[in-house]
Motif scaffolding. Structure first.
Motif, PDB file in Angstrom:
ATOM      1  N   GLY B  14       0.815  -1.209   0.000  1.00 30.21           N
ATOM      2  CA  GLY B  14       0.000   0.000   0.000  1.00 30.21           C
ATOM      3  C   GLY B  14       0.844   1.253   0.000  1.00 30.21           C
ATOM      4  O   GLY B  14       2.060   1.186   0.177  1.00 30.21           O
ATOM      5  N   ASN B  15       0.185   2.388  -0.187  1.00 30.59           N
ATOM      6  CA  ASN B  15       0.876   3.672  -0.114  1.00 30.59           C
ATOM      7  C   ASN B  15       1.317   3.905   1.323  1.00 30.59           C
ATOM      8  O   ASN B  15       0.702   3.385   2.246  1.00 30.59           O
ATOM      9  N   SER B  18      -1.306   4.749   4.614  1.00 29.64           N
ATOM     10  CA  SER B  18      -2.616   4.173   4.334  1.00 29.64           C
ATOM     11  C   SER B  18      -3.141   3.404   5.538  1.00 29.64           C
ATOM     12  O   SER B  18      -4.200   2.794   5.467  1.00 29.64           O
ATOM     13  N   LYS B  20      -1.497   0.905   6.794  1.00 28.85           N
ATOM     14  CA  LYS B  20      -1.108  -0.479   6.493  1.00 28.85           C
ATOM     15  C   LYS B  20      -0.574  -1.185   7.734  1.00 28.85           C
ATOM     16  O   LYS B  20      -0.924  -2.323   8.018  1.00 28.85           O
ATOM     17  N   ALA B  99      -5.637   0.522   1.195  1.00 30.76           N
ATOM     18  CA  ALA B  99      -5.870   1.878   0.707  1.00 30.76           C
ATOM     19  C   ALA B  99      -6.468   2.737   1.815  1.00 30.76           C
ATOM     20  O   ALA B  99      -7.244   2.254   2.634  1.00 30.76           O
ATOM     21  N   ASP B 100      -6.090   3.991   1.848  1.00 31.01           N
ATOM     22  CA  ASP B 100      -6.776   4.979   2.665  1.00 31.01           C
ATOM     23  C   ASP B 100      -8.039   5.345   1.879  1.00 31.01           C
ATOM     24  O   ASP B 100      -7.956   5.941   0.803  1.00 31.01           O
ATOM     25  N   ASN B 103      -8.436   8.665   0.270  1.00 31.68           N
ATOM     26  CA  ASN B 103      -7.393   9.159  -0.630  1.00 31.68           C
ATOM     27  C   ASN B 103      -7.069   8.054  -1.632  1.00 31.68           C
ATOM     28  O   ASN B 103      -6.070   7.363  -1.527  1.00 31.68           O
ATOM     29  N   ILE B 107      -3.684   5.046  -5.012  1.00 27.83           N
ATOM     30  CA  ILE B 107      -3.704   3.602  -4.766  1.00 27.83           C
ATOM     31  C   ILE B 107      -4.393   2.890  -5.925  1.00 27.83           C
ATOM     32  O   ILE B 107      -4.039   1.770  -6.271  1.00 27.83           O
TER      33      ILE B 107
END
Lengths: 88, 622
Positions: B14-15, B18, B20, B99-100, B103, B107
């Motif tokens: 993930g970004n 996020s 994670k 993913a957030d 946002n 992603i």
């Protein structure tokens, strides 16, 4: 009448739309890499940007709102982005 | 049963920001192992879960990234793990893309890129509660159909959606098969196409929030104000250091007490002799001398973790970038260098937050120049002995001024050295500074405590493993050979350390050191503050650590002012701490860079002491 500027020339509060990421005539590896990194962070043609904050020294770095996220970068990198300012 | 349900391997991608890691913690709880990937200094976090159907799943938390096109050692690990070509790692059966939910744009592009890898995937829309609160409408069914992956909504901090996520992953393990991997590094045109596709999906499936978050903007107006933001940063730093030094003091006394009690207890149990000396003087007091910094390190980490979770650390990097950049460092280097004021070891380990390999290496190389708290006992001893406690210029305490000067010398030299490193090793290349400024979030108390616990474990583990063999070596040097029967001087004078000290004396004579000082430097390699006790030993003062007044008056009678100042100058620069050197070796994974650091630091120390000594002698301080 120049409402198309480099993002590095923008001032706090300026808003606009990205018209070009990177220079089209680059041949250097570093410029290519920078262009790809900018794209990956959401700096893509058509994205809406707004300059939110400037650093204390030399107004650098800058905080940019790109669509709905915030990104910090130096003016040096921002020079690779061309934007068309919104009509005030 | 076991035949049918083989262990499933899951990797979280993930970004950054996020949530994670929060999701990883929610999935695996305390059942996680933190280590390094083979051959690289990238943190490897793995945890085990037992599903409702009795299957074991191992979950790998991969470093956050915006793209598989890796830019840093961390991101290389993510890429190689996802592609299943990481040495020593079994390829994951299922990817969980985190993913957030508030946002999604970046992603979605990453999901499109990950799909090319051909592994079964689940998309976890984390922080879904915040998205709902903002009135953000996500058409989950349509989004799932567009992307071709199952979607689960989660709230990691509240442990919501975790069971659904596990179930979805299990389904993927059972039904989905990996298809051919046709991922390759995308060029700019392909990135643009993917971004446009992500934008299209975004428009089709996500309705913009009715109540967008304005809080982050309002907080930033204050915290990123060019002048006000700087002032607030300084106030936060000041509060942090106050806490590190004042809150930690009783805890450190406690640890010293326990170490002393343990030493005395073991000494009483074991017969006098070599074994007792090894365990009590060598291992317990040696390891104790490093462990005593644990409270300071934990308090420092508490602040750093809480500020990071809040979203402030990226802002601190933003505010400091121009200053750090002037020295050729990345804005992010600010955090590791800050940690180094407590101890260089967590500072060097924290340098992992820096993406660029070069910037990270530069940061590691200069981190030990920051005045760590192990230098403080040495500084206070010498200052108390030689610097008069008087007021200059009407209001400045001279002793305090010298202390401030020593701190400033560390900071300035770190900035200068990093500038030189950039010019010499990197030939002036500048890495771009680009980072997301995450949305502010109230730090979750439980996750802060949990992360602090993980950090503490890592510190004790790593430092312990490095320190233990080194303190044994130092003990051997200071113990053998035994003093003769009719010895008139302390035992250490007859030992290898004593011999080395006397042999090195001619080298140190030009900077004003006598042989007792040189001998004290050797056990002082265990940790800087041990030099105080060692000076006590060589000047035959028992219990010097607690009788610093006596030691100070002995030193002021025996040393000239020039010698004392030279000793202070030495301690600004000298790499007098084997634990730090061990951690540098570990983190850089290179003997070359470790030796470069040892070389430049000893070089600077000698030069600074030489200049200090001779200037002081010329001014009448000899």
């Amino acid at each position: 009448m120049t409402d198309t500027i480099k993002l590095s020339q923008a001032r706090r509060g300026d808003q606009g739309v990205i018209t070009q990421v990177g220079a089209h005539c680059h041949h250097q590896g570093e410029a290519v890499e920078l262009e790809r990194r900018l794209l990956e962070l959401g700096f893509v043609e058509g994205a809406h940007v707004e300059l939110l904050h400037e650093g204390l020294f030399g107004r650098d770095p800058i905080a940019i709102k790109v669509d709905d996220m915030r990104v910090a970068l130096r003016r040096h990198e921002a020079a690779s982005l061309t934007i068309r300012l919104d009509a005030a | 049963m076991d035949m049918a349900l083989k262990t499933a391997r899951v990797a979280l991608v993930g970004n950054p920001n996020s949530g994670k890691t929060a999701l990883f913690n929610a999935l695996t709880g305390a059942h996680q192992k933190v280590a390094n990937y083979a051959g690289v200094t990238v943190e490897r976090k793995e945890g085990l879960i037992r599903t409702a159907s009795g299957r074991t799943m191992s979950v790998l938390d991969l470093p956050g990234t915006y793209s598989l096109r890796a830019r840093s050692p961390d991101e290389e690990v993510t890429r190689d793990a996802v592609l299943g070509r990481l040495a020593g790692e079994v390829p994951p059966d299922v990817l969980v893309c985190v993913a957030d939910a508030t946002n999604l744009r970046l992603i979605l592009r990453l999901v499109l890129e990950l799909k090319a890898v051909g592994r079964p995937m689940v998309l976890a829309l984390n922080m879904y509660d915040i998205a709902q609160r903002q009135g953000l409408r996500i058409d989950l069914e349509k989004l799932g159909a567009e992307l071709g992956v199952p979607i689960i909504t989660t709230v990691a901090t509240r442990k919501r959606g975790i069971d659904d996520l596990i179930a979805a992953v299990e389904t993927q393990v059972d039904v989905a098969a990996a298809s051919e991997n046709h991922w390759r590094s995308p060029d700019a045109t392909e990135l643009r196409t993917a971004a446009r596709e992500a934008e299209r999906i975004m428009k089709a499936c996500v309705r913009p929030p009715e109540r967008p978050d304005t809080l982050t903007g309002r907080i930033d107006d204050v915290l990123l104000h060019p002048l006000g933001g700087m002032v607030i940063l300084m106030v936060i730093l000041f509060a942090m250091f106050q806490a590190v030094f004042s809150w930690a003091a009783p805890l450190m006394d406690g640890i010293e007490g326990i170490v002393g009690w343990l030493g005395a207890g073991v000494a009483a149990l074991l017969p006098d002799g070599l074994l007792q000396s090894l365990i009590v003087d060598g291992i317990i007091s040696g390891v104790g001398s490093v462990l005593v910094f644990l409270p300071q390190i934990l308090i420092l980490f508490l602040f750093i973790i809480a500020l990071e979770d809040f979203g402030y650390m990226a802002r601190a990097a933003f505010l400091m970038d121009k200053i750090m950049g002037g020295a050729g460092l990345h804005g992010r280097a600010f955090i590791p260098l800050l940690s180094s004021f407590a101890c260089a070891i967590p500072g060097i380990m924290a340098a992992r937050v820096i993406d660029s390999k070069r910037d990270r290496l530069t940061t590691i190389l200069v981190a030990p120049l920051m005045t760590c708290s192990a230098r403080i006992p040495v500084y206070t001893l010498i200052i108390a002995a030689f610097i008069p406690n008087e007021t200059v210029w009407g209001f400045v305490n001279l002793q305090g001024l010298v202390m401030f000067g020593l701190y400033a010398a560390g900071i300035v030299s770190a900035l200068l050295v990093s500038l030189v490193i950039r010019k010499v090793f990197w030939r002036g290349a500048v890495e771009p500074f680009m980072m997301e400024l995450p949305t502010y979030k109230v730090p979750d108390f439980k996750s802060v405590v949990f992360n602090l616990w993980i950090r503490a474990k890592i510190f004790i583990n790593r430092a312990g493993r490095i320190i233990l063999p080194l303190v044994i070596i130092l003990w051997v040097l200071a113990t053998f050979p035994y003093p003769p029967e009719n010895a008139t001087m302390p035992g250490i004078d007859y030992s290898f350390a004593g011999m080395i000290g006397r042999a090195l004396e001619p080298i140190f004579a030009p900077i004003g050191f006598n042989w007792q000082m040189v001998v004290a430097l050797i056990p002082g390699m265990a940790a800087r503050e041990v030099a105080v006790a060692a000076l006590g030993t060589t000047y035959a003062i028992a219990d010097a650590e607690n009788a610093t007044g006596l030691l100070a008056s002995t030193l002021s009678a025996q040393w000239s002012l020039a010698t004392a100042l030279s000793f202070l100058a030495w301690y600004i620069f000298a790499p007098q701490c084997v634990a730090t050197l061990g951690v540098v070796k570990r983190e850089t994974n290179s003997w070359k860079w470790t030796w470069i650091m040892i070389g430049y630091m000893f070089g600077l120390a000698y030069l600074a002491s030489f200049v200090t000594y001779h200037v002081a002698v010329a001014l009448g301080g000899g």
